[in-house]
Motif scaffolding. Structure first.
Motif, PDB file in Angstrom:
ATOM      1  N   THR A 142       8.135   7.231  -5.154  1.00 31.55           N
ATOM      2  CA  THR A 142       9.227   6.901  -4.027  1.00 31.55           C
ATOM      3  C   THR A 142       9.737   6.205  -5.094  1.00 31.55           C
ATOM      4  O   THR A 142      10.014   5.741  -6.297  1.00 31.55           O
ATOM      5  CB  THR A 142       8.063   5.746  -3.231  1.00 31.55           C
ATOM      6  OG1 THR A 142       7.899   4.381  -4.448  1.00 31.55           O
ATOM      7  CG2 THR A 142       6.992   6.109  -2.229  1.00 31.55           C
ATOM      8  N   TRP A 180       7.829  -5.262 -13.372  1.00 33.79           N
ATOM      9  CA  TRP A 180       6.928  -4.744 -12.041  1.00 33.79           C
ATOM     10  C   TRP A 180       7.492  -6.234 -11.942  1.00 33.79           C
ATOM     11  O   TRP A 180       7.265  -7.168 -12.609  1.00 33.79           O
ATOM     12  CB  TRP A 180       6.094  -3.928 -12.776  1.00 33.79           C
ATOM     13  CG  TRP A 180       5.859  -2.805 -13.611  1.00 33.79           C
ATOM     14  CD1 TRP A 180       6.845  -2.360 -13.836  1.00 33.79           C
ATOM     15  CD2 TRP A 180       4.632  -2.377 -14.284  1.00 33.79           C
ATOM     16  NE1 TRP A 180       6.317  -1.295 -14.528  1.00 33.79           N
ATOM     17  CE2 TRP A 180       4.895  -1.184 -14.752  1.00 33.79           C
ATOM     18  CE3 TRP A 180       3.214  -2.645 -14.283  1.00 33.79           C
ATOM     19  CZ2 TRP A 180       3.831  -0.412 -15.294  1.00 33.79           C
ATOM     20  CZ3 TRP A 180       2.407  -2.231 -14.179  1.00 33.79           C
ATOM     21  CH2 TRP A 180       2.434  -0.932 -15.768  1.00 33.79           C
ATOM     22  N   ASP A 214       5.757  -3.136  -6.329  1.00 30.77           N
ATOM     23  CA  ASP A 214       6.100  -1.598  -7.245  1.00 30.77           C
ATOM     24  C   ASP A 214       5.369  -1.261  -6.668  1.00 30.77           C
ATOM     25  O   ASP A 214       4.641  -0.991  -6.677  1.00 30.77           O
ATOM     26  CB  ASP A 214       6.708  -2.284  -8.536  1.00 30.77           C
ATOM     27  CG  ASP A 214       8.385  -2.916  -8.559  1.00 30.77           C
ATOM     28  OD1 ASP A 214       8.843  -2.805  -7.619  1.00 30.77           O
ATOM     29  OD2 ASP A 214       8.420  -3.546  -9.572  1.00 30.77           O
ATOM     30  N   GLU A 215       5.476   0.579  -7.895  1.00 31.61           N
ATOM     31  CA  GLU A 215       4.043   0.896  -7.856  1.00 31.61           C
ATOM     32  C   GLU A 215       4.321   1.973  -8.789  1.00 31.61           C
ATOM     33  O   GLU A 215       5.018   2.085  -9.880  1.00 31.61           O
ATOM     34  CB  GLU A 215       4.158   2.546  -6.703  1.00 31.61           C
ATOM     35  CG  GLU A 215       4.547   1.333  -5.291  1.00 31.61           C
ATOM     36  CD  GLU A 215       4.923   2.541  -3.930  1.00 31.61           C
ATOM     37  OE1 GLU A 215       4.927   3.943  -4.722  1.00 31.61           O
ATOM     38  OE2 GLU A 215       5.138   2.150  -2.718  1.00 31.61           O
ATOM     39  N   VAL A 229       0.936  -4.585  -8.054  1.00 31.22           N
ATOM     40  CA  VAL A 229       1.153  -3.231  -8.588  1.00 31.22           C
ATOM     41  C   VAL A 229       0.500  -2.263  -7.508  1.00 31.22           C
ATOM     42  O   VAL A 229      -0.893  -1.846  -7.875  1.00 31.22           O
ATOM     43  CB  VAL A 229       2.051  -3.114  -9.752  1.00 31.22           C
ATOM     44  CG1 VAL A 229       2.265  -1.290  -9.614  1.00 31.22           C
ATOM     45  CG2 VAL A 229       3.143  -3.809  -9.810  1.00 31.22           C
ATOM     46  N   LEU A 230       1.225  -1.562  -7.083  1.00 30.93           N
ATOM     47  CA  LEU A 230      -0.221  -0.712  -6.652  1.00 30.93           C
ATOM     48  C   LEU A 230      -0.171   1.067  -7.747  1.00 30.93           C
ATOM     49  O   LEU A 230       1.285   1.198  -7.508  1.00 30.93           O
ATOM     50  CB  LEU A 230       0.736   0.284  -5.095  1.00 30.93           C
ATOM     51  CG  LEU A 230       0.318   0.921  -4.242  1.00 30.93           C
ATOM     52  CD1 LEU A 230      -1.427   0.113  -3.603  1.00 30.93           C
ATOM     53  CD2 LEU A 230       0.835   1.504  -2.618  1.00 30.93           C
ATOM     54  N   VAL A 231      -1.142   1.347  -7.420  1.00 25.89           N
ATOM     55  CA  VAL A 231      -1.292   1.958  -8.059  1.00 25.89           C
ATOM     56  C   VAL A 231      -2.370   3.692  -7.308  1.00 25.89           C
ATOM     57  O   VAL A 231      -2.390   3.209  -6.409  1.00 25.89           O
ATOM     58  CB  VAL A 231      -2.957   1.776  -9.490  1.00 25.89           C
ATOM     59  CG1 VAL A 231      -3.707   3.361  -9.643  1.00 25.89           C
ATOM     60  CG2 VAL A 231      -2.564   1.082 -10.097  1.00 25.89           C
ATOM     61  N   ARG A 232      -1.333   4.864  -7.466  1.00 29.81           N
ATOM     62  CA  ARG A 232      -1.794   5.938  -7.621  1.00 29.81           C
ATOM     63  C   ARG A 232      -2.394   6.540  -7.468  1.00 29.81           C
ATOM     64  O   ARG A 232      -1.586   6.607  -8.907  1.00 29.81           O
ATOM     65  CB  ARG A 232      -0.577   6.228  -6.104  1.00 29.81           C
ATOM     66  CG  ARG A 232       0.168   5.054  -5.058  1.00 29.81           C
ATOM     67  CD  ARG A 232       1.578   6.400  -4.668  1.00 29.81           C
ATOM     68  NE  ARG A 232       2.682   5.304  -3.499  1.00 29.81           N
ATOM     69  CZ  ARG A 232       2.219   5.084  -2.426  1.00 29.81           C
ATOM     70  NH1 ARG A 232       0.799   6.137  -2.023  1.00 29.81           N
ATOM     71  NH2 ARG A 232       3.209   4.387  -1.172  1.00 29.81           N
ATOM     72  N   ARG A 267       9.765   2.844  -5.202  1.00 28.06           N
ATOM     73  CA  ARG A 267       9.601   1.770  -5.857  1.00 28.06           C
ATOM     74  C   ARG A 267       7.993   2.454  -7.078  1.00 28.06           C
ATOM     75  O   ARG A 267       8.350   0.972  -7.586  1.00 28.06           O
ATOM     76  CB  ARG A 267       8.152   1.070  -4.735  1.00 28.06           C
ATOM     77  CG  ARG A 267       8.976   0.692  -3.441  1.00 28.06           C
ATOM     78  CD  ARG A 267      10.581  -0.084  -3.957  1.00 28.06           C
ATOM     79  NE  ARG A 267       9.581  -1.958  -4.811  1.00 28.06           N
ATOM     80  CZ  ARG A 267       8.775  -2.560  -4.387  1.00 28.06           C
ATOM     81  NH1 ARG A 267       9.116  -2.881  -3.226  1.00 28.06           N
ATOM     82  NH2 ARG A 267       8.729  -3.934  -5.284  1.00 28.06           N
ATOM     83  N   THR A 268       8.454   3.643  -7.443  1.00 29.16           N
ATOM     84  CA  THR A 268       7.700   3.705  -8.674  1.00 29.16           C
ATOM     85  C   THR A 268       8.459   3.251  -9.469  1.00 29.16           C
ATOM     86  O   THR A 268       9.479   3.448 -10.305  1.00 29.16           O
ATOM     87  CB  THR A 268       7.521   5.537  -8.712  1.00 29.16           C
ATOM     88  OG1 THR A 268       7.109   5.869  -7.494  1.00 29.16           O
ATOM     89  CG2 THR A 268       6.688   5.991  -9.209  1.00 29.16           C
ATOM     90  N   VAL A 270       1.960   4.852 -11.209  1.00 32.56           N
ATOM     91  CA  VAL A 270       0.581   7.131 -10.593  1.00 32.56           C
ATOM     92  C   VAL A 270      -0.022   7.144 -11.999  1.00 32.56           C
ATOM     93  O   VAL A 270       0.597   7.142 -12.861  1.00 32.56           O
ATOM     94  CB  VAL A 270       1.926   8.235 -10.710  1.00 32.56           C
ATOM     95  CG1 VAL A 270       1.146   9.438 -10.099  1.00 32.56           C
ATOM     96  CG2 VAL A 270       2.640   7.738  -8.929  1.00 32.56           C
TER      97      VAL A 270
END
Length: 401
Positions: free
Chosen positions: A155, A102, A106-107, A131-134, A157-158, A109
């Motif tokens: 997205t 990563w 990046d993301e 890294v973004l957490v959704r 970026r996932t 979920v």
């Protein structure tokens, strides 16, 4: 096809103690053939795997039979079956390995329906990587987690989606295959927690679309450890930390140190035990497992219906397990009564129905139950009507007390 629950129960020495078990989601009791297989492995020569001494050959055979058995249970390639100390340990290991791929921005979920073992490892791996957490939320009223709840978060970026195949708290079975199609269309990987699912449903990791699937044999009559299934070609792309002289082949590169051969022998025996549930079933082990789980589903669904009908008529009881597609697992709370009190009351009657959030703390909070959760009633293939009737009578007495 005949499902003889009395004959099945006779093969579990622990049931002679007389407890009515509703703790299946936390782990099942162990049948005699599994106990015997563990003892047999320990009673014969064992050593580090090899091809010369009897102990080496025995160890090599046990490992190969374990991988073939889990391959048949999960519909996976034996070369993609990885042993782990637990499903939690495997998820932590693979979260660290995958996080190396990563990049900041990046993301990933995660789902609020999940056991924390399929949430926290990913969050903790994402944070230092930037890294973004959704979060995918389930409906607290219906208990449903539709594929769109994940799909709306994807997205370009996932990189990974982590989701359960069945909630260990309320039993919900999300539409994993539909979710997988959305995840793969976005170019991401899908990591599926199948720990609760594999105890109640016939698993096909390909049909589910899982890139990684973890489960725990002690949930389906086996020893305490974890198993991960993935495509060998995917595992080939991943480089874990390991000792320099240790095997670099897949799947061995992910298995650190000598394996517990007796546990692997027990797991093979547990799969064989499951495959023998329906005496009339024919074909190979995979086909016999398909017949066995069809019979298990019928049996457990009938018992669940018996429980739900009676519980729905009880004043002051709320059932939080409401999804249309779910396992035979019910979460209850009581008006003006603590679930922990019900747990203690039932325990004194010889009925084991534990209370808590069972590590599904995000789900418990999302249901408005805080960290205390509720009383969980989990059926197993050896549950019978007398167990259910003892539970219902005990709960009726609890509500009067």
């Amino acid at each position: 096809m005949m499902y003889d629950v009395d004959a099945l129960r006779a093969q579990f020495p622990a049931l002679l103690a007389g407890t009515a078990h509703f703790d299946g989601p936390g782990g099942t009791q162990t049948p005699a053939p599994v106990i015997d297989a563990i003892a047999d492995a320990l009673g014969n020569p064992l050593s580090i795997r090899g091809a010369v001494a009897p102990g080496e050959v025995n160890a090599e055979t046990i490992v190969a039979e374990f991988r073939r058995a889990m391959s048949d249970l999960l519909g996976a390639d034996p070369r993609g079956i990885v042993f782990g100390r637990s499903a939690t340990q495997l998820t932590y290991d693979f979260s660290r390995i995958l996080a190396r791929t990563w990049r900041a921005g990046d993301e990933i979920v995660v789902s609020r329906l999940d056991h924390d073992a399929n949430i926290r490892p990913w969050i903790q791996a994402a944070e230092p990587a930037g890294v973004l957490v959704r979060w995918a939320d389930f409906d607290p009223v219906t208990g449903e987690l539709p594929a769109s709840a994940v799909g709306d978060l994807l997205t370009e970026r996932t990189r990974l989606v982590a989701v359960t195949a069945a909630s260990n708290l309320i039993g919900t079975r999300p539409a994993v295959a539909e979710t997988a199609r959305l995840v793969h269309r976005a170019g991401a990987l899908l990591f599926v927690d199948g720990v609760h699912y594999a105890a109640h449903e016939f698993v096909d990791v390909t049909d589910l679309g899982a890139d990684f699937f973890v489960c725990s044999p002690y949930k389906f009559f086996g020893p305490h450890h974890g198993v991960l299934a993935a495509r060998p070609e995917l595992l080939e792309t991943l480089r874990p930390d390991k000792l320099l002289p240790s095997a670099d082949a897949v799947p061995e590169r992910f298995e650190l140190g000598a394996l517990p051969y007796e546990a692997l022998a027990g797991t093979r025996a547990a799969v064989d035990f499951l495959a023998g549930f329906v005496a009339e079933a024919s074909g190979g082990r995979r086909e016999r497992l398909r017949s066995a789980f069809a019979a298990i589903v019928r049996h457990e669904t009938a018992l669940r219906g018996r429980m739900e009908a009676a519980l729905s008529a009880m004043q002051g009881v709320t059932i939080h397990s409401r999804a249309a597609d779910r396992t035979p697992t019910l979460l209850l709370t009581f008006d003006d009564r603590a679930a922990a009190d019900a747990y203690g009351f039932l325990g004194r009657l010889g009925v084991h129905a534990p209370a808590g959030s069972f590590y599904a703390v995000e789900a418990s909070r999302h249901l408005g139950l805080g960290d205390s959760g509720g009383l969980r009633l989990g059926l197993s293939p050896y549950s019978d009507t007398s167990d259910v009737d003892r539970l219902l009578a005990g709960l009726a007495d609890f509500l009067k007390s």
